[in-house]
Design a protein around this motif. Structure first.
Motif: not given
Ligand code: ZN
Length: 378
Positions: A262, A295, A302, A346, A349
């Motif tokens: 990202r 990211h 993810d 998470e 992740h």
């Molecule tokens: Zn993530």
């Protein structure tokens, strides 16, 4: 006299019978096959050995198959697809015969891809009319057309999606192959001289990435500059796809698409949406501020359940926790470690750390604890 006449009559009748039987025999068709089928693209050739019974080969003279009705493709040595009736002539015992055979020319060959991209990167906000033609080429003797099945591609959200590519020829033969469409922000063009605050008034990181023991660290204490835009790390990307493929092979409900790299800008819009919906304190527990998302390193991923949501189901989560390190990944935000990592658990992740993944996994520590560095909140 009467008797003699009867005998002559009987003899002549027998002669007539014999001659007609002989003629009947001679007129019998002596072709063993009447129907021939040829693959499109090959020249037609039929020899008399293929068409006559063994005993006839010596007796039959002037054998000829008339192929003049078969039309070749323009400038080609092979005929058009179709059914052709061809005259066969020969003589047997000096009596000329005519027969016919059927020749069918059919195309059963599938087109082949002469150009194929396993991963196609397209800018965010494209749509199903995106022109993929420069990435794929299919070849066949007849004309081919290519169809792009983009149903699974979410053009509005960065990520990797599956696309089927179907190449079909004029005669209905087709071939299917799968590729990945990577929807992503276009490469950043921001200059390093940007102001130290973005439009939301959040602080902007200006230092270089922070490395400890060769591992790039990104957490709420260590951020990345806005113009740091490495795209997906190739090695990490290959490993995550391998991990996913292995899970799928073993029957786990895991999607081929994942959320990976990202950009700063994208994280910024994500985070601001969360802040608007949940308030900043809550948003900070599960979403990184721009410049602080792992990211943005291109090495965090993810994983998604086959139903499209982030992976939270027990069998999948357990497999990932036990095997991710074999592929060079660590589960970055384990449960019960929010004070060290700064994030709620998470299980989906994963962070690529390469060779050191197994040692970190064996230690049972978070990355912050393992490297002995600061983490937690901003
Ligand atoms: Zn993530």
């Amino acid at each position: 006299m009467k008797k003699k006449r009867i005998i002559i009559g009987a003899v002549s009748s027998m002669l007539v019978l014999t001659v007609s039987a002989g003629t009947w025999y001679l007129n019998q068709p002596c072709l063993i096959y009447h129907d021939f089928s040829f693959e499109y693209g090959k020249p037609i050739s039929i020899t008399k050995e293929e068409i006559l019974i063994q005993e006839d080969l010596k007796r039959i003279k002037d054998f000829k198959i008339d192929l003049s009705d078969i039309k070749n493709e323009k400038d080609k040595e092979y005929p058009e697809v179709g059914n052709y009736e061809c005259k066969v002539t020969y003589s047997k015992w000096f009596i000329p015969h005519t027969s016919s055979i059927q020749i069918q020319v059919e195309d059963t060959t599938k087109p082949k891809f002469s150009k194929f991209s396993d991963v196609v990167e397209i800018p965010l906000d494209s749509d199903q009319n995106y022109d993929f033609s420069s990435y794929f080429l299919a070849e066949d003797l007849s004309e081919t057309s290519i169809q792009y099945k983009t149903e699974e591609v979410d053009f509005l959200n960065p990520g990797d999606y599956r696309m089927m590519i179907i190449a079909s020829d004029t005669y209905g033969n087709s071939i299917e192959k799968e590729c990945i469409v990577r929807v992503q922000y276009e490469k950043e063009t921001s200059s390093p001289n940007k102001s130290a605050e973005n439009e939301e008034g959040q602080s902007v990181v200006s230092s270089d990435p922070y490395y400890v023991q060769g591992i790039m660290v990104v957490n709420k204490k260590h951020g990345l500059p806005a113009n740091y835009a490495p795209q997906e790390n190739a090695e990490a990307g290959a490993k995550i796809r391998q991990l996913i493929a292995d899970m799928q092979r073993q029957g786990y409900a895991i999607s081929s698409s994942y959320s990976g790299y990202r950009s700063y800008t994208y994280q910024s819009s994500l985070y601001n949406n969360y802040v608007n919906s949940y308030g900043q304190a809550q948003a900070d527990r599960f979403s990184a501020r721009p410049g602080y998302s792992e990211h943005q390193t291109g090495m965090a991923f993810d994983l998604k359940h086959s139903n499209g949501t982030l992976v939270e189901t027990t069998p999948e989560v357990n497999w990932i926790a036990a095997h991710a390190h074999e592929y060079g990944f660590i589960v970055r935000y384990p449960s019960g470690k929010e004070t060290a990592t700064g994030y709620m658990p998470e299980p989906w992740h994963l962070r690529y750390v390469g060779d050191q993944a197994s040692a970190i996994y064996a230690s049972g520590l978070t990355l912050e604890e393992y490297l002995g560095i600061s983490g937690g909140g901003y």
